[in-house]
Design a protein around this motif. Structure first.
Motif, mmCIF file in Angstrom:
data_model
loop_
_atom_site.group_PDB
_atom_site.id
_atom_site.type_symbol
_atom_site.label_atom_id
_atom_site.label_comp_id
_atom_site.label_asym_id
_atom_site.label_seq_id
_atom_site.Cartn_x
_atom_site.Cartn_y
_atom_site.Cartn_z
ATOM 1 N N ALA A 41 0.874 -1.382 0.048
ATOM 2 C CA ALA A 41 0.153 0.129 0.055
ATOM 3 C C ALA A 41 0.920 1.345 -0.019
ATOM 4 N N ASP A 42 0.620 2.285 -0.850
ATOM 5 C CA ASP A 42 1.234 3.603 -0.988
ATOM 6 C C ASP A 42 2.951 3.374 -1.097
ATOM 7 N N PRO A 43 3.474 2.819 -1.897
ATOM 8 C CA PRO A 43 4.818 2.498 -2.331
ATOM 9 C C PRO A 43 5.306 3.714 -2.681
ATOM 10 N N ILE A 44 6.837 3.745 -2.738
ATOM 11 C CA ILE A 44 7.590 4.940 -2.764
ATOM 12 C C ILE A 44 8.599 4.392 -4.149
ATOM 13 N N HIS A 45 9.029 5.551 -4.908
ATOM 14 C CA HIS A 45 9.937 5.556 -5.801
ATOM 15 C C HIS A 45 11.454 5.095 -5.175
ATOM 16 N N ALA A 46 12.337 4.292 -5.980
ATOM 17 C CA ALA A 46 13.636 4.177 -5.552
ATOM 18 C C ALA A 46 14.528 4.019 -6.881
ATOM 19 N N VAL A 47 15.804 4.117 -6.647
ATOM 20 C CA VAL A 47 16.518 3.996 -7.832
ATOM 21 C C VAL A 47 17.627 2.919 -7.544
ATOM 22 N N ALA A 48 17.595 1.612 -8.468
ATOM 23 C CA ALA A 48 18.583 0.711 -8.295
ATOM 24 C C ALA A 48 19.861 1.000 -9.059
ATOM 25 N N LEU A 49 20.780 0.836 -8.516
ATOM 26 C CA LEU A 49 22.277 1.462 -9.216
ATOM 27 C C LEU A 49 22.948 0.417 -9.928
ATOM 28 N N TYR A 50 22.284 0.603 -11.095
ATOM 29 C CA TYR A 50 22.703 -0.281 -12.304
ATOM 30 C C TYR A 50 22.719 0.986 -13.693
ATOM 31 N N ARG A 51 23.923 0.793 -14.279
ATOM 32 C CA ARG A 51 24.001 1.724 -15.234
ATOM 33 C C ARG A 51 24.283 3.312 -14.690
ATOM 34 N N SER A 52 23.270 4.097 -15.105
ATOM 35 C CA SER A 52 22.926 5.300 -14.585
ATOM 36 C C SER A 52 21.669 5.436 -13.524
ATOM 37 N N GLY A 53 21.530 4.135 -13.282
ATOM 38 C CA GLY A 53 20.333 4.159 -12.433
ATOM 39 C C GLY A 53 18.935 3.528 -12.956
ATOM 40 N N VAL A 54 18.249 2.880 -12.191
ATOM 41 C CA VAL A 54 16.892 2.246 -12.734
ATOM 42 C C VAL A 54 15.870 2.462 -11.889
ATOM 43 N N LEU A 55 14.718 3.503 -12.348
ATOM 44 C CA LEU A 55 13.753 3.825 -11.381
ATOM 45 C C LEU A 55 12.782 2.779 -11.357
ATOM 46 N N VAL A 56 12.564 2.302 -10.172
ATOM 47 C CA VAL A 56 11.645 1.228 -9.596
ATOM 48 C C VAL A 56 10.638 1.852 -8.435
ATOM 49 N N GLN A 57 9.592 0.897 -8.128
ATOM 50 C CA GLN A 57 8.751 1.311 -6.949
ATOM 51 C C GLN A 57 9.275 -0.022 -5.995
ATOM 52 N N ILE A 58 8.919 0.604 -4.605
ATOM 53 C CA ILE A 58 9.168 -0.453 -3.380
ATOM 54 C C ILE A 58 8.467 -0.116 -2.324
ATOM 55 N N PRO A 59 8.094 -0.940 -1.504
ATOM 56 C CA PRO A 59 7.250 -0.557 -0.210
ATOM 57 C C PRO A 59 7.884 0.508 0.601
ATOM 58 N N ARG A 60 7.037 1.059 1.368
ATOM 59 C CA ARG A 60 7.724 1.891 2.501
ATOM 60 C C ARG A 60 8.385 1.232 3.427
ATOM 61 N N PRO A 61 9.429 1.668 3.755
ATOM 62 C CA PRO A 61 10.376 0.719 4.808
ATOM 63 C C PRO A 61 9.722 0.429 6.047
#
Length: 339
Positions: free
Chosen positions: A238-258
């Motif tokens: 519910a209500d996830p957040i954006h994050a960047v996975a560090l691959y190449r110049s970064g990949v924009l993904v969505q993950i749960p709130r910590p």
């Protein structure tokens, strides 16, 4: 438990990289913005013409930051070259600062899924791969050996949202997985495929969706896949957040709130007790312990809200959380001090 923070320049670099990736996504707007309301919420779509046909593309839930970016789409397009150069420099900075990078197989998979629209259409990265990305959101160093223990990559999405969006991925995840040498693992009973195993490694990709009683396999039309339904997952994504996975110049993904991730780990750790996944239960408790320790210090209000939310959902939720906390006295003490 000793917690080591990343340097301030590293934290700022991560936040800047995330901002630039969000700008990059918004800069792709080519049509007009259309609003659609469902269940009291407003969702934004891009409407444009292909030949003689009008097409709609889902952009996201209407929130001030997304709306502001979309209104600046033309300016963001003009800044594309400089933005991408800066993204490359920031990714280099984060590597130099000791951020754990995503391995090649995982990174290429996340990049392909991101380009196909999996995260735009409600897909949320869960499990240890998502856990590793809290190094940026929370600004803390993480244990590399712990993160290297699993090759699982799990994605989750709400079935109802997937149906309601009336949009779909630009490339089917099943085809992406085949191109990356993943083989389907059919279900024992109905033969529906919701998990894939890579032939050259132990990596496993699974698609999940919240269950509300019946833990069966269900379709996710927007993502073009089937998913295993699991109870308690609705709380996590519910209500996830954006994050960047560090691959190449970064990949924009969505993950749960910590904070939700931490409390959910307490629940699933108890579900795994006494079964074939007992080793995973230890990992669940370790991840919950670490996140609770960080959040109790840095974001106590958010952690309290998530903890009280889970406890309020019924006796079975409370029983599972309490059972895990009996094995984790320091974590239990931290949470008890919050409420």
């Amino acid at each position: 438990m000793e917690i080591t923070a990343h340097s301030r320049p590293a934290v700022v670099a991560y936040q800047d990289l995330l901002r630039l990736h969000l700008d990059e996504r918004a800069s792709g707007l080519v049509g007009t913005i259309e609003e659609r309301k469902r269940n009291g919420r407003t969702y934004l779509y891009e409407k444009f013409r292909i030949g003689t046909e009008m097409v709609s593309r889902y952009l996201g839930e209407d929130k001030p930051d997304l709306r502001a970016r979309l209104e600046r789409a033309e300016a963001l397009k003009a800044e594309a070259d400089e933005r991408r150069k800066r993204m490359t420099r920031l990714a280099r900075t984060l590597r130099a600062e000791g951020f754990i990078t995503t391995d090649r197989d995982t990174g290429s998979l996340l990049l392909a899924f991101s380009r196909a629209g999996v995260f735009r259409l409600g897909g949320t990265l869960v499990g240890t791969t998502a856990y590793s990305l809290y190094q940026g959101d929370l600004g803390v160093r993480m244990d590399y050996e712990e993160l290297a223990q699993t090759g699982d990559i799990d994605f989750a999405s709400f079935e109802r949202l997937s149906v309601a969006l009336e949009d779909k991925v630009e490339e089917n995840p099943n085809e992406i997985l085949k191109s990356l040498k993943f083989d389907p693992v059919p279900g024992v009973n109905d033969r529906q495929v919701w998990k894939w195993r890579q032939s050259r490694s132990e990596a496993m990709v699974e698609f999940l969706t919240p269950a509300f009683g019946d833990e069966s396999v269900k379709p996710l039309p927007a993502l073009g896949v089937s998913a295993q339904a699991l109870n308690y997952l609705n709380f996590l994504i519910a209500d996830p957040i954006h994050a960047v996975a560090l691959y190449r110049s970064g990949v924009l993904v969505q993950i749960p709130r910590p904070e939700r991730f931490a409390i959910h780990k307490l629940i699933v750790a108890d579900r795994r007790q006494g079964g074939p996944d007992q080793l995973k239960a230890r990992k669940d408790r370790a991840q919950a312990e670490f996140l609770v320790a960080v959040l109790a210090e840095d974001r106590p209000e958010e952690l309290t809200e998530a903890y009280e939310d889970a406890l309020s959902r019924g006796p079975r939720w409370r029983e599972r959380i309490e059972a895990s906390l009996k094995r984790m006295p320091e974590t239990e003490q931290r949470l008890s001090a919050l409420v």
